[in-house]
Design a protein around this motif. Structure first.
Motif, mmCIF file in Angstrom:
data_model
loop_
_atom_site.group_PDB
_atom_site.id
_atom_site.type_symbol
_atom_site.label_atom_id
_atom_site.label_comp_id
_atom_site.label_asym_id
_atom_site.label_seq_id
_atom_site.Cartn_x
_atom_site.Cartn_y
_atom_site.Cartn_z
ATOM 1 N N GLY A 150 0.776 -1.224 0.000
ATOM 2 C CA GLY A 150 0.000 0.000 0.000
ATOM 3 C C GLY A 150 0.809 1.274 0.000
ATOM 4 N N ARG A 151 2.126 1.195 0.008
ATOM 5 C CA ARG A 151 2.976 2.387 0.020
ATOM 6 C C ARG A 151 3.750 2.491 -1.293
ATOM 7 N NH1 ARG A 151 3.480 4.889 4.783
ATOM 8 N NH2 ARG A 151 5.415 5.923 4.140
ATOM 9 N N LEU A 152 3.869 3.714 -1.782
ATOM 10 C CA LEU A 152 4.619 3.950 -3.007
ATOM 11 C C LEU A 152 6.108 3.889 -2.700
ATOM 12 C CD1 LEU A 152 4.480 4.667 -6.029
ATOM 13 C CD2 LEU A 152 4.538 7.085 -5.356
ATOM 14 N N VAL A 153 6.813 3.062 -3.464
ATOM 15 C CA VAL A 153 8.239 2.831 -3.251
ATOM 16 C C VAL A 153 8.983 3.104 -4.546
ATOM 17 C CG1 VAL A 153 9.962 1.027 -2.779
ATOM 18 C CG2 VAL A 153 7.879 1.150 -1.410
ATOM 19 N N VAL A 154 10.133 3.733 -4.435
ATOM 20 C CA VAL A 154 11.044 3.910 -5.563
ATOM 21 C C VAL A 154 12.102 2.813 -5.488
ATOM 22 C CG1 VAL A 154 12.719 5.434 -6.667
ATOM 23 C CG2 VAL A 154 10.656 6.398 -5.605
ATOM 24 N N VAL A 155 12.348 2.151 -6.606
ATOM 25 C CA VAL A 155 13.344 1.088 -6.678
ATOM 26 C C VAL A 155 14.502 1.582 -7.543
ATOM 27 C CG1 VAL A 155 13.754 -1.347 -7.195
ATOM 28 C CG2 VAL A 155 11.455 -0.582 -6.558
ATOM 29 N N THR A 156 15.720 1.434 -7.039
ATOM 30 C CA THR A 156 16.890 1.901 -7.781
ATOM 31 C C THR A 156 17.935 0.804 -7.880
ATOM 32 O OG1 THR A 156 17.873 2.812 -5.746
ATOM 33 C CG2 THR A 156 16.582 4.318 -7.125
ATOM 34 N N ALA A 157 18.690 0.826 -8.969
ATOM 35 C CA ALA A 157 19.805 -0.095 -9.183
ATOM 36 C C ALA A 157 21.057 0.732 -9.395
ATOM 37 C CB ALA A 157 19.544 -0.983 -10.391
ATOM 38 N N GLY A 158 22.185 0.254 -8.866
ATOM 39 C CA GLY A 158 23.382 1.072 -8.906
ATOM 40 C C GLY A 158 24.629 0.373 -9.371
ATOM 41 N N GLY A 159 25.625 1.192 -9.644
ATOM 42 C CA GLY A 159 26.926 0.682 -10.034
ATOM 43 C C GLY A 159 27.626 -0.063 -8.915
ATOM 44 N N ASP A 160 27.109 0.065 -7.667
ATOM 45 C CA ASP A 160 27.647 -0.723 -6.565
ATOM 46 C C ASP A 160 27.080 -2.134 -6.546
ATOM 47 O OD1 ASP A 160 25.066 -0.135 -5.846
ATOM 48 O OD2 ASP A 160 25.557 0.736 -3.898
ATOM 49 N N LEU A 161 26.322 -2.498 -7.609
ATOM 50 C CA LEU A 161 25.756 -3.835 -7.799
ATOM 51 C C LEU A 161 24.718 -4.186 -6.734
ATOM 52 C CD1 LEU A 161 28.982 -5.804 -8.839
ATOM 53 C CD2 LEU A 161 27.413 -4.461 -10.257
ATOM 54 N N THR A 162 23.968 -3.182 -6.306
ATOM 55 C CA THR A 162 22.861 -3.408 -5.380
ATOM 56 C C THR A 162 21.569 -2.861 -5.972
ATOM 57 O OG1 THR A 162 23.100 -1.314 -4.170
ATOM 58 C CG2 THR A 162 24.395 -3.202 -3.393
ATOM 59 N N VAL A 163 20.454 -3.423 -5.506
ATOM 60 C CA VAL A 163 19.121 -2.925 -5.834
ATOM 61 C C VAL A 163 18.483 -2.513 -4.516
ATOM 62 C CG1 VAL A 163 16.896 -3.467 -6.876
ATOM 63 C CG2 VAL A 163 18.980 -4.481 -7.806
ATOM 64 N N ARG A 164 18.021 -1.272 -4.442
ATOM 65 C CA ARG A 164 17.524 -0.710 -3.189
ATOM 66 C C ARG A 164 16.121 -0.147 -3.365
ATOM 67 N NH1 ARG A 164 22.174 0.446 0.348
ATOM 68 N NH2 ARG A 164 24.062 -0.192 -0.765
ATOM 69 N N ARG A 165 15.416 -0.035 -2.229
ATOM 70 C CA ARG A 165 14.056 0.509 -2.221
ATOM 71 C C ARG A 165 14.006 1.731 -1.316
ATOM 72 N NH1 ARG A 165 12.255 -4.915 0.134
ATOM 73 N NH2 ARG A 165 14.387 -4.580 0.848
ATOM 74 N N TRP A 166 13.143 2.685 -1.702
ATOM 75 C CA TRP A 166 13.030 3.942 -0.971
ATOM 76 C C TRP A 166 11.554 4.278 -0.779
ATOM 77 C CZ3 TRP A 166 17.925 6.002 -0.038
ATOM 78 C CH2 TRP A 166 18.965 5.458 -0.811
ATOM 79 N N ASP A 167 11.221 4.759 0.399
ATOM 80 C CA ASP A 167 9.859 5.208 0.662
ATOM 81 C C ASP A 167 9.646 6.538 -0.048
ATOM 82 O OD1 ASP A 167 7.624 6.585 1.979
ATOM 83 O OD2 ASP A 167 7.648 4.911 3.373
#
Length: 313
Positions: free
Chosen positions: A32-49
Motif C-alpha cells: 500500500g505504500r509507493l516505493v522507488v526502486v533503484t539499481a546502482g553501479g555498486d551492484l545493489t538494488v535498493r528501495r526507498w519510501d
C-alpha cells in the motif's frame, strides 16, 4: 524527488544509500505504500519510501550481480516484481513484497536492457541482449514468447515499453558500443505480433542513448535522446519525426521518462550536464525552466501527482 508543479525538490535527499552511480530507477506499490526502486553501479538494488525519501529495508538479496544497467517493475498476482537486467548475465527477478529472490529468466545471454508491460492481461518482460536480439517473456512462467525480434545490428542496450490505446509496444536502441559504433536505427515493435512497426534514424554523428514512449490522443509518440544532447519526437504512424529536434541540452541525454504535468503529456530528459528539461509532447515546447542538479543525471522515473525521481552522480 522533484515536484514538477511547484518546481522544487520534495522529500529528503540525505539518505544516499548507493555507493556508486545509480544506473536505473522505477516505482512500485508495496503493502500500500509507493516505493522507488533503484539499481546502482555498486551492484545493489535498493528501495526507498517515496513519502519520506528514506531507504526501505536492506538491499535486495540474491546471487551477486555482474553489472546492473536496467530495471523495470511489473505486477504478478497482485505483487510487485522487480526485473533487473544484468549486463554480465540474465534478467533476475525479486518479489518486492516478500523481499524474496525469484530466480532468473532462462536466457544464456547478457541482458543490458529490460522493460515491462502487459500482454493479453499477463505481465511481460521485454529484454535487449548483446547478440542484437529483443525477446519477450511471460513473467509468470519464465517462458520466452515467440522467436527473438531481429533487426538490430548491435547490442540492444536501451529498451522501453508501454501500452498505448490497448496495444503493447516496445522501442529499442543500441546506444554506443565500446568501439564507438552503434546501430543507426531506433526500432518500434508490436509486442503482440512480434513485428517491427516503426524505424527511426539516429543522428548521423551520435547514438541514441535513451528512449521512451508517450501517448498523445490515444496514439504512441516515441521520444529519443542522443549523445549530442538532442531530444526528438517521432510519429510511428507517419514513420517520421514529429516537429523539429528539441535542442536544450549541450551534452549527452542519457535518461528519458514520460509523465504528465497539469494533465498534459510531457517528456522529461536528463543530461550529463546536470539538468532535467520538460517537453510538451503536443506543442514540442520546453515547459518551465531547467531543473538543475549537482552532478550528471543518470536515471529518471515518473511518479503520480506530477512527481519525478531524478538520480544524479
Amino acid at each position: 524527488m522533484w515536484d514538477l508543479a511547484a518546481e522544487r525538490p520534495r522529500g529528503s535527499d540525505r539518505d544516499r544509500g548507493h555507493l556508486g552511480e545509480i544506473t536505473a530507477a522505477s516505482s512500485a506499490v508495496v503493502d500500500g505504500r509507493l516505493v522507488v526502486v533503484t539499481a546502482g553501479g555498486d551492484l545493489t538494488v535498493r528501495r526507498w519510501d517515496a513519502a519520506t525519501g528514506r531507504q526501505a529495508g536492506a538491499p535486495l538479496g540474491g546471487p551477486p550481480l555482474a553489472g546492473v544497467d536496467a530495471l523495470a517493475v511489473t505486477v504478478l498476482n497482485g505483487r510487485p516484481i522487480a526485473l533487473v537486467g544484468d549486463s554480465g548475465g540474465p534478467v533476475r527477478m525479486w518479489d518486492l513484497t516478500a523481499d524474496r529472490y525469484l530466480g532468473e529468466l532462462p536466457v544464456d545471454l547478457a541482458s543490458p536492457s529490460v522493460a515491462a508491460t502487459v500482454l493479453d492481461g499477463r505481465p511481460v518482460a521485454v529484454t535487449g541482449h548483446e547478440d542484437a536480439t529483443v525477446r519477450r517473456w511471460d513473467v509468470a512462467t519464465g517462458r520466452q514468447l515467440g522467436a527473438p525480434l531481429l533487426g538490430h545490428s548491435s547490442a540492444v542496450r536501451v529498451t522501453a515499453a508501454a501500452v498505448v490505446d490497448g496495444r503493447p509496444v516496445a522501442v529499442t536502441s543500441s546506444d554506443m558500443d565500446v568501439d564507438q559504433s552503434w546501430d543507426r536505427e531506433v526500432r518500434l515493435w508490436d509486442l503482440t505480433t512480434g513485428r517491427q512497426i516503426g524505424e527511426f534514424p539516429a543522428a548521423g554523428d551520435s547514438a541514441v542513448c535513451a528512449v521512451a514512449v508517450a501517448e498523445l490522443d490515444g496514439r504512441p509518440v516515441v521520444a529519443t535522446g542522443d549523445g549530442s544532447g538532442t531530444v526528438r519526437l517521432w510519429d510511428p504512424a507517419a514513420g517520421q519525426r514529429s516537429g523539429l529536434p528539441l535542442a536544450g541540452h549541450p551534452a549527452r541525454v542519457g535518461a528519458l521518462a514520460t509523465t504528465s504535468l497539469g494533465g498534459r503529456p510531457v517528456v522529461a530528459s536528463g543530461s550529463v550536464d546536470g539538468t532535467v528539461l520538460l517537453w510538451d509532447v503536443a506543442t514540442h515546447e520546453q515547459v518551465g525552466p531547467a531543473l538543475r542538479f549537482p552532478g550528471p543525471v543518470t536515471a529518471l522515473a515518473a511518479l503520480p501527482e506530477d512527481r519525478l525521481v531524478v538520480c544524479f552522480a
